[in-house]
Motif scaffolding. Sequence first.
Motif, short mmCIF file in Angstrom:
data_model
loop_
_atom_site.label_atom_id
_atom_site.label_comp_id
_atom_site.label_asym_id
_atom_site.label_seq_id
_atom_site.Cartn_x
_atom_site.Cartn_y
_atom_site.Cartn_z
N ASP A 248 79.44 52.99 31.35
CA ASP A 248 79.40 52.74 30.18
C ASP A 248 81.02 52.07 29.04
O ASP A 248 81.53 52.05 28.59
N GLN A 249 81.41 54.08 29.77
CA GLN A 249 83.27 53.94 29.08
C GLN A 249 83.88 53.11 29.60
O GLN A 249 85.13 52.80 29.11
N SER A 250 83.87 52.47 30.77
CA SER A 250 84.47 51.37 31.58
C SER A 250 84.60 50.36 31.23
O SER A 250 85.47 49.41 30.95
N VAL A 251 83.13 50.31 31.37
CA VAL A 251 82.93 48.43 30.54
C VAL A 251 84.01 48.42 28.58
O VAL A 251 84.26 47.42 28.11
N LEU A 252 84.42 50.00 28.40
CA LEU A 252 84.91 49.38 27.02
C LEU A 252 85.74 49.34 26.48
O LEU A 252 87.15 50.13 26.11
N GLY A 253 86.39 49.61 28.37
CA GLY A 253 88.17 49.30 28.61
C GLY A 253 88.59 51.04 28.34
O GLY A 253 89.75 51.43 27.65
N GLU A 254 87.79 52.29 28.41
CA GLU A 254 88.17 53.63 27.86
C GLU A 254 88.27 54.27 29.44
O GLU A 254 87.07 54.32 30.56
N HIS A 255 88.96 54.92 30.05
CA HIS A 255 89.17 55.90 30.32
C HIS A 255 89.55 57.04 30.65
O HIS A 255 90.20 57.61 31.57
N ASP A 256 89.47 57.61 29.99
CA ASP A 256 89.02 59.29 29.51
C ASP A 256 88.63 60.64 30.28
O ASP A 256 87.36 60.37 29.60
N SER A 257 88.77 60.57 31.75
CA SER A 257 87.85 61.41 32.63
C SER A 257 87.07 62.70 31.89
O SER A 257 86.72 63.52 32.41
N ARG A 258 88.23 63.05 31.03
CA ARG A 258 88.39 64.73 30.73
C ARG A 258 86.93 65.22 29.47
O ARG A 258 86.92 65.92 29.21
N ARG A 259 86.85 63.62 28.47
CA ARG A 259 86.25 63.13 27.56
C ARG A 259 85.06 63.65 28.61
O ARG A 259 83.87 63.89 28.06
N LEU A 260 84.73 63.05 29.78
CA LEU A 260 83.15 63.05 30.42
C LEU A 260 82.98 64.62 30.74
O LEU A 260 81.85 65.15 30.88
N VAL A 261 83.93 65.37 31.14
CA VAL A 261 83.34 66.84 31.49
C VAL A 261 83.33 66.92 30.18
O VAL A 261 82.71 68.00 30.39
N VAL A 262 84.01 66.83 29.00
CA VAL A 262 83.24 67.48 28.20
C VAL A 262 81.81 67.25 27.42
O VAL A 262 81.16 68.46 27.54
N GLN A 263 81.00 66.08 28.01
CA GLN A 263 80.42 65.46 27.83
C GLN A 263 79.19 66.76 28.61
O GLN A 263 78.17 67.09 28.10
N ALA A 264 79.86 66.67 29.80
CA ALA A 264 78.67 67.74 30.99
C ALA A 264 78.46 69.34 30.56
O ALA A 264 77.94 69.31 30.55
N ARG A 265 79.90 69.35 29.95
CA ARG A 265 79.40 71.14 29.49
C ARG A 265 78.73 71.39 28.15
O ARG A 265 77.69 71.79 28.14
N ARG A 266 79.15 70.81 27.20
CA ARG A 266 78.21 70.12 26.64
C ARG A 266 76.92 70.05 26.41
O ARG A 266 75.90 70.55 26.20
N ALA A 267 76.27 68.84 27.60
CA ALA A 267 75.04 69.20 28.08
C ALA A 267 74.38 70.19 28.23
O ALA A 267 73.40 70.87 27.95
N GLU A 268 75.37 70.95 28.79
CA GLU A 268 74.81 72.18 29.59
C GLU A 268 74.55 73.20 28.53
O GLU A 268 73.40 73.79 27.98
N LEU B 246 85.45 62.74 42.55
CA LEU B 246 86.09 63.57 41.90
C LEU B 246 85.91 64.50 40.21
O LEU B 246 86.22 65.03 39.85
N LEU B 247 84.61 63.48 39.63
CA LEU B 247 84.49 63.54 38.14
C LEU B 247 84.12 64.98 39.13
O LEU B 247 83.35 65.97 37.51
N LEU B 248 82.61 65.24 39.49
CA LEU B 248 81.35 66.15 39.74
C LEU B 248 82.62 67.15 39.74
O LEU B 248 82.04 68.48 39.71
N ALA B 249 83.90 67.39 40.34
CA ALA B 249 84.26 68.67 41.03
C ALA B 249 85.16 69.10 39.87
O ALA B 249 84.83 69.81 39.39
N ALA B 250 85.47 68.16 38.63
CA ALA B 250 85.72 68.82 37.69
C ALA B 250 85.28 69.20 36.81
O ALA B 250 84.85 70.42 36.44
N VAL B 251 83.24 68.76 36.45
CA VAL B 251 81.97 69.05 36.10
C VAL B 251 82.17 70.79 36.75
O VAL B 251 81.26 70.75 36.16
N ALA B 252 82.25 70.86 38.17
CA ALA B 252 81.75 72.47 38.48
C ALA B 252 82.44 73.56 37.82
O ALA B 252 81.98 74.11 38.00
N GLN B 253 84.23 72.97 38.09
CA GLN B 253 84.74 74.17 37.48
C GLN B 253 84.08 74.06 35.76
O GLN B 253 84.77 75.07 35.72
N ALA B 254 83.63 73.69 34.75
CA ALA B 254 84.06 73.19 33.26
C ALA B 254 82.28 73.39 33.25
O ALA B 254 82.18 74.06 32.35
#
Length: 315
Positions: free
Chosen positions: A14-34, A57-65
């Motif tokens: 969803d982020q990609s089709v909107l032309g947004e590519h901030d993967s750090r925001r996805l990590v923040v969302q993962a932490r919020r889901a927790e 790669l994304l889940l590696a960052a999520v693992a640390q967050a």
Amino acid sequence: MAKLEVGYLLPTRDQSVLGEHDSRRLVVQARRAEELGLDSVWAGDSPVTRPRADPLLLLAAVAQATERVTLGTAVLLPALRHPILLAHQLATLDRLSDGRLIAGMGGGFPNPATRAQFTAIGIGFARRAGRMAESIDVMRKLWSGQTVSWQGEHFAFEDVRIAPPPSRPGGPPIWLAGSGVPSLRRVARLADGWLPYPPEWTTYAEEYQVIEQAAAPRPVIPALYATLCLDQDPEKARRRLRTSVERYYNAPLDVIARIQAVFAGTARQAADWLAGYATAGARHLVIRLATDDHDAGLEEFADRVLPLLREERHR
């Protein structure tokens, strides 16, 4: 009802089709889901057909967050990768997450766009199921930590050992997507879990029975991948679902709805719909939210739907 776990699909596509590519925001969302009490967070895979951030790669960052949530791929396409390299990546990710990884995998849906993805990467589309099955066998041997030699239909190598080994003996559990008798028998033979998306819970119940019978006495965890669009006005939810799904898949909603579990309506209606799958056997729900605001959508789901599913879990 046995324990029902609920997970959240990170909106990489969803982020990609909107032309947004901030993967750090996805990590923040993962932490919020927790923080909101969800049991798992997931990332999808499709480097060419439906481009998005790389799931491993994304889940590696999520693992640390994060500290508690299960991390999963929904789903990874192993046939696009060499199993030595993929086994190494998944073992490392399992280590980074302290054994919280589920390797959700699939063969790739048979349509022209997916076929073009395999062609672009130079892998025969017609052989993808056999290549996936052999990759799973190869990876499990490599995850033993021992030196492995292999001579198969798709891969051959001598004296290979990967390090580090996974956090868990035998490696992360593998959940397979799939519907129809050949796929269901493959799930029963190879998988630790089943992650399909049938549009009707009655179909889910029938297919899970096939898996149970074929896999017995070995248990296979039944899960579900489902797309939800929430709104107090069901008609408005349906319009928003159409916009989201057609943008995501580049295909008409009516086509997608014939093959995938998608729902639009109120929170109560969504919980009741999901409860049907839980009654049919599902024990882990992976929820993709059809929304333009995924931060607000996650909060809404956790506030309005998750408590209703928890009530069902404890009945």
